[in-house]
Design an enzyme around this catalytic site. Structure first.
Site, mmCIF file in Angstrom:
data_model
loop_
_atom_site.group_PDB
_atom_site.id
_atom_site.type_symbol
_atom_site.label_atom_id
_atom_site.label_comp_id
_atom_site.label_asym_id
_atom_site.label_seq_id
_atom_site.Cartn_x
_atom_site.Cartn_y
_atom_site.Cartn_z
ATOM 1 N N ASN A 1 -0.179 -45.972 -4.421
ATOM 2 C CA ASN A 1 0.100 -44.876 -4.268
ATOM 3 C C ASN A 1 0.686 -43.938 -6.004
ATOM 4 O OD1 ASN A 1 3.201 -44.170 -4.187
ATOM 5 N ND2 ASN A 1 2.819 -45.115 -2.346
ATOM 6 N N ASP B 1 1.207 -45.226 3.995
ATOM 7 C CA ASP B 1 1.210 -45.282 5.989
ATOM 8 C C ASP B 1 -0.053 -46.071 6.021
ATOM 9 O OD1 ASP B 1 2.700 -42.998 5.561
ATOM 10 O OD2 ASP B 1 1.346 -41.587 5.333
ATOM 11 N N LYS C 1 -12.443 -62.083 -3.761
ATOM 12 C CA LYS C 1 -13.292 -60.372 -4.601
ATOM 13 C C LYS C 1 -14.571 -59.553 -3.003
ATOM 14 C CE LYS C 1 -14.841 -58.407 -8.832
ATOM 15 N NZ LYS C 1 -15.330 -58.465 -9.699
ATOM 16 N N PHE D 1 12.866 -39.784 2.812
ATOM 17 C CA PHE D 1 12.619 -38.679 2.191
ATOM 18 C C PHE D 1 10.892 -38.194 2.628
ATOM 19 C CE2 PHE D 1 13.988 -38.553 -2.379
ATOM 20 C CZ PHE D 1 14.931 -39.291 -2.306
ATOM 21 N N LYS E 1 10.298 -34.580 10.781
ATOM 22 C CA LYS E 1 10.469 -35.640 10.328
ATOM 23 C C LYS E 1 11.739 -36.363 10.258
ATOM 24 C CE LYS E 1 7.591 -36.170 7.379
ATOM 25 N NZ LYS E 1 7.089 -36.490 5.525
ATOM 26 N N LYS F 1 12.107 -39.177 12.775
ATOM 27 C CA LYS F 1 12.615 -40.563 12.612
ATOM 28 C C LYS F 1 14.834 -40.985 13.205
ATOM 29 C CE LYS F 1 8.914 -40.767 9.221
ATOM 30 N NZ LYS F 1 8.290 -41.392 7.650
HETATM 31 O O1 C5P Z 1 6.133 -39.727 7.342
HETATM 32 P P1 C5P Z 1 6.539 -39.631 5.712
HETATM 33 O O2 C5P Z 1 5.505 -41.251 5.522
HETATM 34 O O3 C5P Z 1 5.559 -38.416 5.348
HETATM 35 O O4 C5P Z 1 7.850 -40.288 5.399
HETATM 36 C C1 C5P Z 1 8.184 -40.584 4.560
HETATM 37 C C2 C5P Z 1 9.770 -41.457 4.791
HETATM 38 O O5 C5P Z 1 10.053 -42.515 4.948
HETATM 39 C C3 C5P Z 1 9.819 -41.949 3.980
HETATM 40 O O6 C5P Z 1 11.434 -41.735 3.009
HETATM 41 C C4 C5P Z 1 9.694 -43.322 3.301
HETATM 42 O O7 C5P Z 1 10.456 -44.072 2.546
HETATM 43 C C5 C5P Z 1 9.195 -43.597 5.140
HETATM 44 N N1 C5P Z 1 8.792 -44.400 5.908
HETATM 45 C C6 C5P Z 1 9.296 -45.827 5.475
HETATM 46 N N2 C5P Z 1 7.584 -45.883 5.962
HETATM 47 C C7 C5P Z 1 6.527 -45.896 6.175
HETATM 48 C C8 C5P Z 1 6.244 -44.655 5.645
HETATM 49 C C9 C5P Z 1 7.095 -44.398 4.917
HETATM 50 O O8 C5P Z 1 9.808 -45.348 5.979
HETATM 51 N N3 C5P Z 1 4.997 -47.009 6.343
#
Ligand code: C5P
Length: 400
Positions: A212, A281, A291, A326, A340, A344
């Site tokens: 990203n 994600d 490759k 974040f 969120k 979390k």
């Molecule tokens: O659910 P989302 O990806 O939007 O959440 C963002 C937060 O979760 C950020 O703090 C990111 O560092 C964390 N995150 C994580 N593990 C993931 C995806 C995001 O800890 N696989």
């Protein structure tokens, strides 16, 4: 430059006012707080005070040349500008104030001023009529409007024998302004803080990956800001566009799974986790060993979901460990970020829109567990990092 990497660094410009000798006291005060000082002296400052005094008190060579023969491999003014967590000009003459206001860069100090992005503290000292002159007054206004912190001058007896405004401000006032500009404090002294930063890269094959646009700037600003407040920082970082700050310990990872392993290993020894990394994600379910070749037809990539590191942390953390996440949302920022936070199990969520990606600024809202959202407005990531850490200080102070 012999500063140890995690110590904050002040680049101190000393110019040719009679008060130049008072900057020596400032160097001693900053050194007592373990703040590294690199003095840059103008030619006229060196007529008034010997560089050897600054060298022995700061423990660093005094910088005087734009093109030092001893360091042909480095561009001196850029190295100094980059080293500065804050730039202080003590004392500042009418001349350096005028050059800075007009954008003149004709010696080392004026060039460092132009190249530096760090906050600037400026303590003028000059004759009262010079200070009151229309030119100096206008230049000071211009610099203040650019965000410079002006300290003094104070009123009193001046070196030229007259009385009036023009004396260097008391050194303790200048020191306080520098500490504020640095974001230095001891409110996280010795507190172990784990910060993640950067993005992850999820391999498709040996030469390609999914990732990203995160630059790493926000996480790095947080790690630096925590270190400036005395925290023992462990930085777990994925790839980023800018160099990682020198903080306590840095662990480099590439994929989300590697980041999870690093966080799992380090979290038990930390009081807070600030999860600023942009973790992918999804990852390609099966990264190809070779490759992938063009086949002439459309193809599909099967994705597997990555572990959610924060969720994992909130289930496995020791009681009382502070969790900060974040949320990058393109719509319904507060509502989605609040969701969120609950999902979390977080103490604080820094919610921002996509415009923060790759930028030096951020326009964030802090969602606080049990508190009102705090709208920070558009500000630099350095300033936002300080605001976030103000909240972390409060959370860490709570009884466990
Ligand atoms: O659910 P989302 O990806 O939007 O959440 C963002 C937060 O979760 C950020 O703090 C990111 O560092 C964390 N995150 C994580 N593990 C993931 C995806 C995001 O800890 N696989």
């Amino acid at each position: 430059m012999s500063s140890s990497p995690s110590r904050p660094t002040v680049v101190l410009g000393v110019t040719g006012s009679i008060a130049a000798y008072k900057a020596l006291d400032l160097v001693s005060r900053l050194r007592r707080k373990d703040i590294a000082v690199i003095a840059v002296m103008t030619r006229s400052a060196r007529e008034l005070v010997g560089p050897a005094s600054f060298e022995s008190l700061s423990g660093n060579p005094v910088a005087v040349d734009l093109f030092p023969r001893s360091k042909p491999q480095q561009i001196e003014h850029i190295a100094l500008a980059d080293a500065a967590d804050a730039l202080a000009i003590v004392p500042a003459t009418a001349n350096i104030i005028g050059k800075a206001a007009c954008g003149i860069a004709d010696d080392l100090l004026s060039t460092v001023i132009m190249a530096a992005t760090a906050p600037v503290v400026c303590a003028p000292a000059m004759n009262v009529n010079m200070w009151n002159s229309a030119a100096v007054q206008l230049n000071v206004k211009i610099l203040a409007a650019r965000g410079w912190t002006m300290v003094g001058p104070a009123e009193g007896r001046l070196a030229c024998g007259t009385d009036g405004r023009g004396r260097l401000a008391p050194v303790e006032e200048i020191e306080a302004a520098i500490l504020k500009a640095l974001g230095w404090s001891d409110d996280l002294a010795g507190v172990p803080v784990l910060v993640t930063a950067g993005r992850t890269e999820e391999p498709v094959d040996p030469v390609r990956f999914l990732s990203n646009r995160s630059s790493g700037r926000m996480g790095y600003a947080l790690a630096r800001a925590a270190a400036l407040r005395g925290a023992k920082v462990t930085l777990v970082t994925g790839p980023a566009d800018v160099p990682a700050p020198a903080v306590g310990t840095t662990v480099r990872v590439r994929t989300a799974e590697q980041m999870l392993a690093a966080v799992t290993q380090h979290l038990p020894h930390h009081r807070a986790l600030i999860m600023a990394a942009a973790v992918a994600d999804y990852r390609p379910k099966n990264a190809a060993a070779r490759k992938i070749k063009k086949s002439g037809t459309a193809t599909a990539l099967e994705l597997a979901e990555n572990p959610d590191i924060l969720k994992y942390a909130s289930v496995h953390k020791k009681a009382g460990t502070v969790l900060v996440g974040f949320a990058l949302e393109t719509d319904d920022l507060v509502a989605n970020a609040t969701k969120k936070m609950k999902a979390k199990g977080l103490d604080l969520v820094v919610a921002n829109g996509a415009s923060a990606l790759g930028s030096d600024d951020n326009d964030a809202i802090l969602i606080r567990k049990g508190g009102k959202p705090l709208r920070c407005g558009r500000q630099s990531k350095r300033d936002l990092a300080r605001t976030v850490l103000d909240e972390v200080v409060k959370l860490v102070a709570r009884p466990r």
